[in-house]
Design a protein around this motif. Structure first.
Motif, PDB file in Angstrom:
ATOM      1  N   ALA A  42       0.837  -1.202   0.000  1.00 58.05           N
ATOM      2  CA  ALA A  42       0.000   0.000   0.000  1.00 58.05           C
ATOM      3  C   ALA A  42       0.871   1.251   0.000  1.00 58.05           C
ATOM      4  O   ALA A  42       0.600   2.207  -0.732  1.00 58.05           O
ATOM      5  CB  ALA A  42      -0.941  -0.001   1.207  1.00 58.05           C
ATOM      6  N   VAL A  43       1.940   1.232   0.789  1.00 57.56           N
ATOM      7  CA  VAL A  43       2.870   2.365   0.818  1.00 57.56           C
ATOM      8  C   VAL A  43       3.468   2.581  -0.565  1.00 57.56           C
ATOM      9  O   VAL A  43       3.509   3.712  -1.069  1.00 57.56           O
ATOM     10  CB  VAL A  43       3.990   2.147   1.872  1.00 57.56           C
ATOM     11  N   ALA A  44       3.905   1.517  -1.211  1.00 59.68           N
ATOM     12  CA  ALA A  44       4.533   1.637  -2.536  1.00 59.68           C
ATOM     13  C   ALA A  44       3.564   2.236  -3.554  1.00 59.68           C
ATOM     14  O   ALA A  44       3.940   3.122  -4.338  1.00 59.68           O
ATOM     15  CB  ALA A  44       5.031   0.272  -3.008  1.00 59.68           C
ATOM     16  N   VAL A  45       2.324   1.770  -3.535  1.00 54.81           N
ATOM     17  CA  VAL A  45       1.311   2.282  -4.471  1.00 54.81           C
ATOM     18  C   VAL A  45       1.051   3.764  -4.209  1.00 54.81           C
ATOM     19  O   VAL A  45       0.972   4.572  -5.136  1.00 54.81           O
ATOM     20  CB  VAL A  45      -0.003   1.469  -4.350  1.00 54.81           C
ATOM     21  N   MET A  46       0.958   4.141  -2.945  1.00 52.29           N
ATOM     22  CA  MET A  46       0.640   5.524  -2.625  1.00 52.29           C
ATOM     23  C   MET A  46       1.833   6.450  -2.821  1.00 52.29           C
ATOM     24  O   MET A  46       1.656   7.621  -3.133  1.00 52.29           O
ATOM     25  CB  MET A  46       0.071   5.622  -1.211  1.00 52.29           C
ATOM     26  N   LYS A  47       3.047   5.946  -2.677  1.00 49.92           N
ATOM     27  CA  LYS A  47       4.215   6.776  -2.984  1.00 49.92           C
ATOM     28  C   LYS A  47       4.245   7.096  -4.476  1.00 49.92           C
ATOM     29  O   LYS A  47       4.581   8.220  -4.870  1.00 49.92           O
ATOM     30  CB  LYS A  47       5.499   6.072  -2.540  1.00 49.92           C
ATOM     31  N   LEU A  48       3.864   6.140  -5.294  1.00 46.24           N
ATOM     32  CA  LEU A  48       3.765   6.381  -6.732  1.00 46.24           C
ATOM     33  C   LEU A  48       2.692   7.431  -7.015  1.00 46.24           C
ATOM     34  O   LEU A  48       2.908   8.359  -7.807  1.00 46.24           O
ATOM     35  CB  LEU A  48       3.455   5.075  -7.463  1.00 46.24           C
ATOM     36  N   ALA A  49       1.568   7.321  -6.347  1.00 43.01           N
ATOM     37  CA  ALA A  49       0.492   8.310  -6.522  1.00 43.01           C
ATOM     38  C   ALA A  49       0.949   9.689  -6.068  1.00 43.01           C
ATOM     39  O   ALA A  49       0.636  10.694  -6.713  1.00 43.01           O
ATOM     40  CB  ALA A  49      -0.749   7.871  -5.740  1.00 43.01           C
ATOM     41  N   GLU A  50       1.715   9.743  -4.973  1.00 39.94           N
ATOM     42  CA  GLU A  50       2.202  11.030  -4.479  1.00 39.94           C
ATOM     43  C   GLU A  50       3.165  11.669  -5.484  1.00 39.94           C
ATOM     44  O   GLU A  50       3.155  12.887  -5.669  1.00 39.94           O
ATOM     45  CB  GLU A  50       2.901  10.852  -3.128  1.00 39.94           C
ATOM     46  N   GLN A  51       3.965  10.855  -6.147  1.00 43.19           N
ATOM     47  CA  GLN A  51       4.858  11.396  -7.184  1.00 43.19           C
ATOM     48  C   GLN A  51       4.051  12.042  -8.296  1.00 43.19           C
ATOM     49  O   GLN A  51       4.459  13.051  -8.857  1.00 43.19           O
ATOM     50  CB  GLN A  51       5.742  10.288  -7.772  1.00 43.19           C
ATOM     51  N   ARG A  52       2.921  11.467  -8.610  1.00 38.37           N
ATOM     52  CA  ARG A  52       2.080  11.965  -9.710  1.00 38.37           C
ATOM     53  C   ARG A  52       1.242  13.161  -9.295  1.00 38.37           C
ATOM     54  O   ARG A  52       0.995  14.053 -10.096  1.00 38.37           O
ATOM     55  CB  ARG A  52       1.196  10.837 -10.233  1.00 38.37           C
ATOM     56  N   GLN A  63      -4.209   8.715   2.421  1.00 38.00           N
ATOM     57  CA  GLN A  63      -4.073   7.257   2.255  1.00 38.00           C
ATOM     58  C   GLN A  63      -2.622   6.817   2.452  1.00 38.00           C
ATOM     59  O   GLN A  63      -2.363   5.765   3.040  1.00 38.00           O
ATOM     60  CB  GLN A  63      -4.585   6.848   0.872  1.00 38.00           C
ATOM     61  N   LEU A  64      -1.668   7.627   1.982  1.00 38.44           N
ATOM     62  CA  LEU A  64      -0.255   7.317   2.197  1.00 38.44           C
ATOM     63  C   LEU A  64       0.060   7.349   3.691  1.00 38.44           C
ATOM     64  O   LEU A  64       0.738   6.453   4.211  1.00 38.44           O
ATOM     65  CB  LEU A  64       0.644   8.301   1.437  1.00 38.44           C
ATOM     66  N   GLY A  65      -0.443   8.339   4.394  1.00 34.75           N
ATOM     67  CA  GLY A  65      -0.221   8.424   5.832  1.00 34.75           C
ATOM     68  C   GLY A  65      -0.756   7.208   6.569  1.00 34.75           C
ATOM     69  O   GLY A  65      -0.075   6.629   7.422  1.00 34.75           O
ATOM     70  N   PHE A  66      -1.965   6.792   6.223  1.00 33.38           N
ATOM     71  CA  PHE A  66      -2.542   5.621   6.882  1.00 33.38           C
ATOM     72  C   PHE A  66      -1.794   4.341   6.510  1.00 33.38           C
ATOM     73  O   PHE A  66      -1.645   3.438   7.342  1.00 33.38           O
ATOM     74  CB  PHE A  66      -4.030   5.498   6.568  1.00 33.38           C
ATOM     75  N   ALA A  67      -1.307   4.258   5.287  1.00 30.38           N
ATOM     76  CA  ALA A  67      -0.507   3.097   4.886  1.00 30.38           C
ATOM     77  C   ALA A  67       0.782   3.040   5.706  1.00 30.38           C
ATOM     78  O   ALA A  67       1.201   1.964   6.157  1.00 30.38           O
ATOM     79  CB  ALA A  67      -0.204   3.146   3.390  1.00 30.38           C
ATOM     80  N   TYR A  68       1.408   4.206   5.903  1.00 29.62           N
ATOM     81  CA  TYR A  68       2.602   4.257   6.745  1.00 29.62           C
ATOM     82  C   TYR A  68       2.287   3.794   8.168  1.00 29.62           C
ATOM     83  O   TYR A  68       3.061   3.052   8.779  1.00 29.62           O
ATOM     84  CB  TYR A  68       3.192   5.667   6.792  1.00 29.62           C
ATOM     85  N   VAL A  69       1.156   4.233   8.717  1.00 33.25           N
ATOM     86  CA  VAL A  69       0.765   3.802  10.062  1.00 33.25           C
ATOM     87  C   VAL A  69       0.623   2.281  10.091  1.00 33.25           C
ATOM     88  O   VAL A  69       1.161   1.605  10.977  1.00 33.25           O
ATOM     89  CB  VAL A  69      -0.545   4.485  10.514  1.00 33.25           C
ATOM     90  N   ASP A  70      -0.093   1.739   9.118  1.00 35.38           N
ATOM     91  CA  ASP A  70      -0.299   0.288   9.066  1.00 35.38           C
ATOM     92  C   ASP A  70       1.024  -0.465   8.950  1.00 35.38           C
ATOM     93  O   ASP A  70       1.158  -1.579   9.454  1.00 35.38           O
ATOM     94  CB  ASP A  70      -1.195  -0.095   7.887  1.00 35.38           C
ATOM     95  N   SER A 116      -9.182  18.815  10.027  1.00 36.97           N
ATOM     96  CA  SER A 116      -8.819  17.517  10.589  1.00 36.97           C
ATOM     97  C   SER A 116      -8.798  16.433   9.522  1.00 36.97           C
ATOM     98  O   SER A 116      -9.560  16.464   8.563  1.00 36.97           O
ATOM     99  CB  SER A 116      -9.842  17.133  11.656  1.00 36.97           C
ATOM    100  N   VAL A 117      -7.906  15.455   9.683  1.00 39.45           N
ATOM    101  CA  VAL A 117      -7.845  14.319   8.760  1.00 39.45           C
ATOM    102  C   VAL A 117      -8.656  13.142   9.274  1.00 39.45           C
ATOM    103  O   VAL A 117      -8.614  12.073   8.715  1.00 39.45           O
ATOM    104  CB  VAL A 117      -6.374  13.866   8.506  1.00 39.45           C
ATOM    105  N   THR A 118      -9.419  13.341  10.336  1.00 42.73           N
ATOM    106  CA  THR A 118     -10.135  12.210  10.931  1.00 42.73           C
ATOM    107  C   THR A 118     -11.228  11.652  10.036  1.00 42.73           C
ATOM    108  O   THR A 118     -11.669  10.535  10.244  1.00 42.73           O
ATOM    109  CB  THR A 118     -10.751  12.597  12.286  1.00 42.73           C
ATOM    110  N   GLY A 119     -11.644  12.382   9.033  1.00 49.31           N
ATOM    111  CA  GLY A 119     -12.682  11.878   8.139  1.00 49.31           C
ATOM    112  C   GLY A 119     -12.184  10.836   7.153  1.00 49.31           C
ATOM    113  O   GLY A 119     -12.970  10.175   6.488  1.00 49.31           O
ATOM    114  N   TYR A 120     -10.901  10.683   7.051  1.00 51.83           N
ATOM    115  CA  TYR A 120     -10.327   9.712   6.127  1.00 51.83           C
ATOM    116  C   TYR A 120     -10.192   8.362   6.793  1.00 51.83           C
ATOM    117  O   TYR A 120     -10.024   8.254   7.989  1.00 51.83           O
ATOM    118  CB  TYR A 120      -8.935  10.170   5.651  1.00 51.83           C
ATOM    119  N   ASN A 121     -10.221   7.300   5.970  1.00 50.33           N
ATOM    120  CA  ASN A 121      -9.958   5.955   6.504  1.00 50.33           C
ATOM    121  C   ASN A 121      -9.354   5.074   5.451  1.00 50.33           C
ATOM    122  O   ASN A 121      -9.192   5.440   4.342  1.00 50.33           O
ATOM    123  CB  ASN A 121     -11.218   5.319   7.086  1.00 50.33           C
TER     124      ASN A 121
END
Length: 107
Positions: free
Chosen positions: A54-64, A74-81, A102-107
């Motif tokens: 999940a981290v790898a996929v979201m790091k790619l998305a962050e680059q884009r 989503q990247l932050g939550f993947a890092y937590v996981d 707040s980011v609490t609305g994300y999951n």
């Protein structure tokens, strides 16, 4: 043993079929792939215990799309996981710099 098998099969039914996952993986690999595919695939990976993927996929998305709030959340939550808390905090800091709400609305 029967109960464990039942639980495992119930969980598996909640996750998308492997052909759906494969289609999302193909979309993510395209340079012009939809960010929604990254978000969906990362959630599938996270919920199936594949946090590093999940981290790898979201790091790619962050680059884009580095300023995309959904991508950063989503990247932050993947890092937590994945247990990468320093990276999670840095990512959530980027998110709050973009949007002070707040980011609490994300999951």
């Amino acid at each position: 043993a029967v109960m464990a098998a039942t639980s495992a099969s119930s969980s598996a039914q909640l996750l998308p079929q492997s052909d759906s996952v494969a289609a999302l993986e193909q979309q993510v690999l395209k340079e012009d792939g939809e960010i929604s595919a990254h978000l969906s695939l990362a959630k599938i990976y996270r919920y199936s215990g594949r946090a590093q993927e999940a981290v790898a996929v979201m790091k790619l998305a962050e680059q884009r799309q580095p300023a995309n709030e959904d991508v950063l959340a989503q990247l932050g939550f993947a890092y937590v996981d994945a247990g990468q808390f320093k990276e999670a905090v840095e990512t959530f800091d980027k998110l709050t710099a973009i949007n002070h709400q707040s980011v609490t609305g994300y999951n």
